[in-house]
Design a protein around this motif. Sequence first.
Motif, PDB file in Angstrom:
ATOM      1  N   VAL A   6       0.842  -1.190   0.000  1.00  0.00           N
ATOM      2  CA  VAL A   6       0.000   0.000   0.000  1.00  0.00           C
ATOM      3  C   VAL A   6       0.879   1.242   0.000  1.00  0.00           C
ATOM      4  CG1 VAL A   6      -1.792   1.261   1.229  1.00  0.00           C
ATOM      5  CG2 VAL A   6      -1.792  -1.244   1.253  1.00  0.00           C
ATOM      6  N   ASP A   7       0.661   2.133  -0.983  1.00  0.00           N
ATOM      7  CA  ASP A   7       1.396   3.394  -1.057  1.00  0.00           C
ATOM      8  C   ASP A   7       2.906   3.185  -1.029  1.00  0.00           C
ATOM      9  OD1 ASP A   7      -1.037   4.733  -1.080  1.00  0.00           O
ATOM     10  OD2 ASP A   7      -1.095   4.898   1.104  1.00  0.00           O
ATOM     11  N   GLY A   8       3.378   2.103  -1.646  1.00  0.00           N
ATOM     12  CA  GLY A   8       4.815   1.863  -1.706  1.00  0.00           C
ATOM     13  C   GLY A   8       5.423   1.328  -0.429  1.00  0.00           C
ATOM     14  N   THR A   9       4.608   1.074   0.584  1.00  0.00           N
ATOM     15  CA  THR A   9       5.120   0.564   1.854  1.00  0.00           C
ATOM     16  C   THR A   9       5.097  -0.959   1.853  1.00  0.00           C
ATOM     17  OG1 THR A   9       4.333   2.512   3.063  1.00  0.00           O
ATOM     18  CG2 THR A   9       4.822   0.551   4.365  1.00  0.00           C
ATOM     19  N   VAL A  10       6.256  -1.576   2.044  1.00  0.00           N
ATOM     20  CA  VAL A  10       6.330  -3.030   2.118  1.00  0.00           C
ATOM     21  C   VAL A  10       6.226  -3.468   3.570  1.00  0.00           C
ATOM     22  CG1 VAL A  10       7.702  -3.219   0.020  1.00  0.00           C
ATOM     23  CG2 VAL A  10       8.860  -3.017   2.233  1.00  0.00           C
ATOM     24  N   ASP A  11       5.884  -4.720   3.777  1.00  0.00           N
ATOM     25  CA  ASP A  11       5.831  -5.242   5.145  1.00  0.00           C
ATOM     26  C   ASP A  11       7.226  -5.358   5.744  1.00  0.00           C
ATOM     27  OD1 ASP A  11       3.026  -5.578   5.334  1.00  0.00           O
ATOM     28  OD2 ASP A  11       3.143  -7.424   4.189  1.00  0.00           O
ATOM     29  N   VAL A  12       8.171  -5.895   4.959  1.00  0.00           N
ATOM     30  CA  VAL A  12       9.508  -6.168   5.488  1.00  0.00           C
ATOM     31  C   VAL A  12      10.569  -5.726   4.486  1.00  0.00           C
ATOM     32  CG1 VAL A  12      11.064  -7.930   6.405  1.00  0.00           C
ATOM     33  CG2 VAL A  12       8.592  -8.191   6.696  1.00  0.00           C
ATOM     34  N   LEU A  13      11.567  -4.988   4.983  1.00  0.00           N
ATOM     35  CA  LEU A  13      12.725  -4.609   4.187  1.00  0.00           C
ATOM     36  C   LEU A  13      13.960  -5.279   4.772  1.00  0.00           C
ATOM     37  CD1 LEU A  13      14.183  -2.914   2.035  1.00  0.00           C
ATOM     38  CD2 LEU A  13      14.290  -1.054   3.706  1.00  0.00           C
ATOM     39  N   LEU A  14      14.752  -5.907   3.901  1.00  0.00           N
ATOM     40  CA  LEU A  14      15.919  -6.655   4.351  1.00  0.00           C
ATOM     41  C   LEU A  14      17.165  -6.217   3.600  1.00  0.00           C
ATOM     42  CD1 LEU A  14      14.258 -10.180   4.231  1.00  0.00           C
ATOM     43  CD2 LEU A  14      14.662  -8.830   6.281  1.00  0.00           C
ATOM     44  N   GLY A  48      22.123 -16.870   3.913  1.00  0.00           N
ATOM     45  CA  GLY A  48      22.321 -15.535   4.464  1.00  0.00           C
ATOM     46  C   GLY A  48      20.997 -14.838   4.665  1.00  0.00           C
ATOM     47  N   VAL A  49      20.907 -13.579   4.246  1.00  0.00           N
ATOM     48  CA  VAL A  49      19.671 -12.822   4.425  1.00  0.00           C
ATOM     49  C   VAL A  49      18.533 -13.412   3.591  1.00  0.00           C
ATOM     50  CG1 VAL A  49      20.069 -11.153   2.559  1.00  0.00           C
ATOM     51  CG2 VAL A  49      18.782 -10.463   4.594  1.00  0.00           C
ATOM     52  N   ALA A  50      18.860 -14.253   2.596  1.00  0.00           N
ATOM     53  CA  ALA A  50      17.809 -14.895   1.803  1.00  0.00           C
ATOM     54  C   ALA A  50      16.942 -15.804   2.663  1.00  0.00           C
ATOM     55  CB  ALA A  50      18.425 -15.686   0.650  1.00  0.00           C
ATOM     56  N   ASN A  51      17.503 -16.366   3.741  1.00  0.00           N
ATOM     57  CA  ASN A  51      16.688 -17.181   4.642  1.00  0.00           C
ATOM     58  C   ASN A  51      15.518 -16.376   5.183  1.00  0.00           C
ATOM     59  OD1 ASN A  51      18.415 -19.397   4.373  1.00  0.00           O
ATOM     60  ND2 ASN A  51      19.680 -18.758   6.098  1.00  0.00           N
ATOM     61  N   LEU A  52      15.801 -15.153   5.615  1.00  0.00           N
ATOM     62  CA  LEU A  52      14.751 -14.273   6.128  1.00  0.00           C
ATOM     63  C   LEU A  52      13.780 -13.878   5.026  1.00  0.00           C
ATOM     64  CD1 LEU A  52      16.744 -11.895   8.505  1.00  0.00           C
ATOM     65  CD2 LEU A  52      14.735 -13.236   9.151  1.00  0.00           C
ATOM     66  N   ALA A  53      14.313 -13.547   3.860  1.00  0.00           N
ATOM     67  CA  ALA A  53      13.463 -13.087   2.765  1.00  0.00           C
ATOM     68  C   ALA A  53      12.451 -14.151   2.353  1.00  0.00           C
ATOM     69  CB  ALA A  53      14.332 -12.681   1.574  1.00  0.00           C
ATOM     70  N   VAL A  54      12.919 -15.382   2.206  1.00  0.00           N
ATOM     71  CA  VAL A  54      12.017 -16.462   1.817  1.00  0.00           C
ATOM     72  C   VAL A  54      11.014 -16.754   2.928  1.00  0.00           C
ATOM     73  CG1 VAL A  54      11.884 -18.914   1.242  1.00  0.00           C
ATOM     74  CG2 VAL A  54      13.635 -17.480   0.198  1.00  0.00           C
ATOM     75  N   ALA A  55      11.491 -16.756   4.170  1.00  0.00           N
ATOM     76  CA  ALA A  55      10.606 -17.069   5.295  1.00  0.00           C
ATOM     77  C   ALA A  55       9.482 -16.050   5.433  1.00  0.00           C
ATOM     78  CB  ALA A  55      11.408 -17.152   6.588  1.00  0.00           C
ATOM     79  N   THR A  56       9.790 -14.766   5.295  1.00  0.00           N
ATOM     80  CA  THR A  56       8.736 -13.744   5.408  1.00  0.00           C
ATOM     81  C   THR A  56       7.795 -13.799   4.210  1.00  0.00           C
ATOM     82  OG1 THR A  56      10.253 -12.087   4.462  1.00  0.00           O
ATOM     83  CG2 THR A  56      10.076 -12.172   6.861  1.00  0.00           C
ATOM     84  N   ALA A  57       8.347 -14.010   3.014  1.00  0.00           N
ATOM     85  CA  ALA A  57       7.494 -14.067   1.824  1.00  0.00           C
ATOM     86  C   ALA A  57       6.540 -15.247   1.876  1.00  0.00           C
ATOM     87  CB  ALA A  57       8.361 -14.133   0.567  1.00  0.00           C
ATOM     88  N   ARG A  58       7.014 -16.410   2.346  1.00  0.00           N
ATOM     89  CA  ARG A  58       6.144 -17.584   2.405  1.00  0.00           C
ATOM     90  C   ARG A  58       5.035 -17.431   3.436  1.00  0.00           C
ATOM     91  NH1 ARG A  58      10.289 -22.747   1.685  1.00  0.00           N
ATOM     92  NH2 ARG A  58      10.895 -22.238  -0.466  1.00  0.00           N
ATOM     93  N   LEU A  59       5.240 -16.554   4.410  1.00  0.00           N
ATOM     94  CA  LEU A  59       4.183 -16.286   5.382  1.00  0.00           C
ATOM     95  C   LEU A  59       3.173 -15.260   4.868  1.00  0.00           C
ATOM     96  CD1 LEU A  59       6.228 -16.238   8.715  1.00  0.00           C
ATOM     97  CD2 LEU A  59       4.671 -18.014   7.897  1.00  0.00           C
ATOM     98  N   GLY A  60       3.419 -14.734   3.674  1.00  0.00           N
ATOM     99  CA  GLY A  60       2.474 -13.797   3.077  1.00  0.00           C
ATOM    100  C   GLY A  60       2.810 -12.351   3.283  1.00  0.00           C
ATOM    101  N   LEU A  61       4.005 -12.032   3.793  1.00  0.00           N
ATOM    102  CA  LEU A  61       4.410 -10.648   3.992  1.00  0.00           C
ATOM    103  C   LEU A  61       5.109 -10.130   2.738  1.00  0.00           C
ATOM    104  CD1 LEU A  61       5.902 -10.894   7.613  1.00  0.00           C
ATOM    105  CD2 LEU A  61       3.625 -10.087   6.956  1.00  0.00           C
ATOM    106  N   SER A  62       4.721  -8.945   2.270  1.00  0.00           N
ATOM    107  CA  SER A  62       5.419  -8.354   1.129  1.00  0.00           C
ATOM    108  C   SER A  62       6.842  -8.026   1.566  1.00  0.00           C
ATOM    109  CB  SER A  62       4.697  -7.099   0.640  1.00  0.00           C
ATOM    110  OG  SER A  62       4.569  -6.139   1.674  1.00  0.00           O
ATOM    111  N   THR A  63       7.816  -8.534   0.805  1.00  0.00           N
ATOM    112  CA  THR A  63       9.213  -8.512   1.227  1.00  0.00           C
ATOM    113  C   THR A  63      10.085  -7.897   0.149  1.00  0.00           C
ATOM    114  OG1 THR A  63       8.868 -10.517   2.532  1.00  0.00           O
ATOM    115  CG2 THR A  63      11.139  -9.942   1.992  1.00  0.00           C
ATOM    116  N   SER A  64      10.892  -6.912   0.531  1.00  0.00           N
ATOM    117  CA  SER A  64      11.829  -6.273  -0.381  1.00  0.00           C
ATOM    118  C   SER A  64      13.243  -6.534   0.117  1.00  0.00           C
ATOM    119  CB  SER A  64      11.574  -4.764  -0.460  1.00  0.00           C
ATOM    120  OG  SER A  64      12.478  -4.143  -1.359  1.00  0.00           O
TER     121      SER A  64
END
Length: 365
Positions: A6-14, A48-64
């Motif tokens: 929404v409005d360019g705001t993502v749930d999680v930035l990594l 590395g940080v991809a572990n977090l990125a995949v984990a948040t995305a699979r839970l349905g959080l928009s992840t950048s």
Amino acid sequence: MAERVVDGTVDVLLTGPVFFDLVMTGVAGAPRPGTEIYADALATSPGGVANLAVATARLGLSTSLAATLGDDVYGRWCWEFLGDREGVDLGRSRLVPGWPTPVTVSIASGDDRSMVTREEPSPFTAAELVGDGTRARAAFVDLGAARGGRGDDAWWRTAAHAGTKVFADLGWDATERWDPADLGPLADCFAFTPNETEAMAYTRTDSAAAAARALAERVPLVVVTRGEQGAVAIDAARGEEVTVAAVPSNGRDATGAGDVFGAALVYGTLHELPLADRLSFAALCAALAVEHAGGAVGAPGRGDLADWWQHTRDGADRELARRFAFMDDAFPEASGRRRAELTFPFADYGSTAARRSNPEKRGTS
């Protein structure tokens, strides 16, 4: 699917380094010079940080993700896996010709693992990758990288002051000085998630609970992880302290389990779950992750969690079912993203999204 931006705001930035992980499991000890040993199984995964990125995305959080990957076979496979298969936004990431993607070989033996890593310093700082005007509901920061001179905290401090909930980790202090001054950056963070050894060392206490109480004077939310003993957390704003047990699992590979725990903690926080449910949910996600080899590829998706809950709700362990009764509302149906297959196809990468993309638009140097 990830929740709508929404409005360019993502749930999680990594931010942070992405590794190509080669994980060998079922290894009977470490090899001695001049000898050869065998593994029972092999997995490949972005690490590395991809572990977090995949984990948040699979839970349905928009992840950048803002990261540097080499324009080699390892980096391009990680790029395709993250962007095409997992739906992670790579608009802030860069494929860099001539720079080698970091590679880690992880050897899982018994309940522990050892790793060999090859990594060169990134040609870009996190702030250069993130850029200006960042809007995110939550972000992760590795304070240990800043302590080691590899971090750039300008972006996350700015984000924190703009309302982003910053979840911090510090990691093992290789000097073993455990200088409390290293905790200073917590003043700009929302949450701190050390393991009990680190927490007790920094606070000079003799229990996870005592360490959490000491750390709660510095940051609103403290979660001290204890492996098979569960976790203890303190919400300083509410004056609430919670201890939860680990979730039973058939552990196979602990690679990335802490990242999965952290991703689930963010999910529970953004969805305003009660603290006890938030910790139980994080413990569940970590337990499901260790049952599969590999870090990112083992992270559970919403479909995996719904499957587990349906089995548990109808099972014989009524205490466990009562503990996770909140899952009826969180995951009512067995639908949604599930784990990926453990494959590393040597395909024609000229057809991947990474090769199709315009280097100028992707920011490739």
